[in-house]
Design an enzyme around this catalytic site. Sequence first.
Site, PDB file in Angstrom:
ATOM      1  N   LYS A 185       0.847  -1.203   0.000  1.00 47.95           N
ATOM      2  CA  LYS A 185       0.000   0.000   0.000  1.00 47.95           C
ATOM      3  C   LYS A 185       0.875   1.243   0.000  1.00 47.95           C
ATOM      4  O   LYS A 185       2.010   1.238   0.501  1.00 47.95           O
ATOM      5  CB  LYS A 185      -0.962   0.027   1.191  1.00 47.95           C
ATOM      6  CG  LYS A 185      -0.318   0.176   2.589  1.00 47.95           C
ATOM      7  CD  LYS A 185      -0.067   1.617   3.017  1.00 47.95           C
ATOM      8  CE  LYS A 185       0.821   1.663   4.245  1.00 47.95           C
ATOM      9  NZ  LYS A 185       1.556   2.863   4.477  1.00 47.95           N
ATOM     10  N   ASP A 197      -2.966  -1.627   9.327  1.00 46.33           N
ATOM     11  CA  ASP A 197      -3.041  -1.634   7.868  1.00 46.33           C
ATOM     12  C   ASP A 197      -3.534  -2.961   7.297  1.00 46.33           C
ATOM     13  O   ASP A 197      -3.647  -3.096   6.078  1.00 46.33           O
ATOM     14  CB  ASP A 197      -1.640  -1.368   7.267  1.00 46.33           C
ATOM     15  CG  ASP A 197      -1.133   0.034   7.554  1.00 46.33           C
ATOM     16  OD1 ASP A 197      -1.958   0.943   7.759  1.00 46.33           O
ATOM     17  OD2 ASP A 197       0.098   0.212   7.550  1.00 46.33           O
TER      18      ASP A 197
END
Length: 321
Positions: A13, A146
Amino acid sequence: MSTNSLVARAPAKINLALHVGPTRADGFHELATVYQAVDVYDEVRATRRDDGRVSVQTLDRAGVAPVVGVGDDVHHLAVRAAQTLRRRCDVRSGADLQVRKDIPVAAGLAGGSADAAATLVACNALWELGLDGRALLDVAAGIGSDVPFALVGATALGTGRGERVEPLVEVARSTWVLVTSSPGLSTPAVYARADAMRAGQTQPAPRVADELLAAVRSGDAGRLAAGLHNDLQPAAIELRPGLADVLAAGAAAGATAGLISGSGPTVLLLVRDDSHAAAVAATVAPVARAALGEAALRTAHGPVPGAALVSDAPQGQLPGH
Ligand code: C5P
């Protein structure tokens, strides 16, 4: 028919925006972030064990050399993911996990979270648990801030400590030059430095700028440039001053925009397309190596989907069949 070995992969990400609010009672910071998944993947093969134990081996992308710095069996996020799933679902079996890493370690690209998300997907199938997406998200949130995003992928707004994700609809693909470097930066150390730099200031509730959300929704990757933002960037630069040189070199080389990914040290340079990426990377590479020592440059594209099973090529079978 049940299978004994499955492979899942999950993407890295980047944060198009990372707004860091006040520290909460639990020690985490309240965040407002826009995550985007890019086409750099870690892969996890989960092989059933009957003794209920979970082991992990972490190798490079080719599956040859061991990768260091990912934590031992207890602290490895992939192991934590498998163990959390076992406890939650009363699973008797265990798993041998083999992680093949293409996402650099401690880079601000959530590689450990990708490993955890891929493990959840692989073990959910391997152990035939049948958990749906919502249940997996719930497990993921307990593993790391995350990890839920690594499951959903694409582009999403993240709130809370980052674990509450809300997909954003967009059509544009963005192209980036990723400047990765080692050693990595410790996420807690970067947050702590950011806190020290902001000491004495009252932090407002974090909020993603409307301008960025409008740019994302417009589907026009070029419009992202105006809205990119990272509150952790000054702290990452203070800890690794060479990052400022790389950002300056990116701007001088004609990148559309540049920022640090998450807690760094990866530098993201927004470019128009692959040929623009090649031109920018050629100019920035020598500066990055002079400023940071060990640096690597690669092109990445977003958005891509989140964690998913991949076909089990060596055994010539598709997962779940
Ligand atoms: O959730 P995760 O384990 O990935 O967080 C790693 C560290 O990053 C935390 O221990 C904390 O120091 C910092 N962090 C934070 N606020 C967040 C997310 C992470 O302070 N919202």
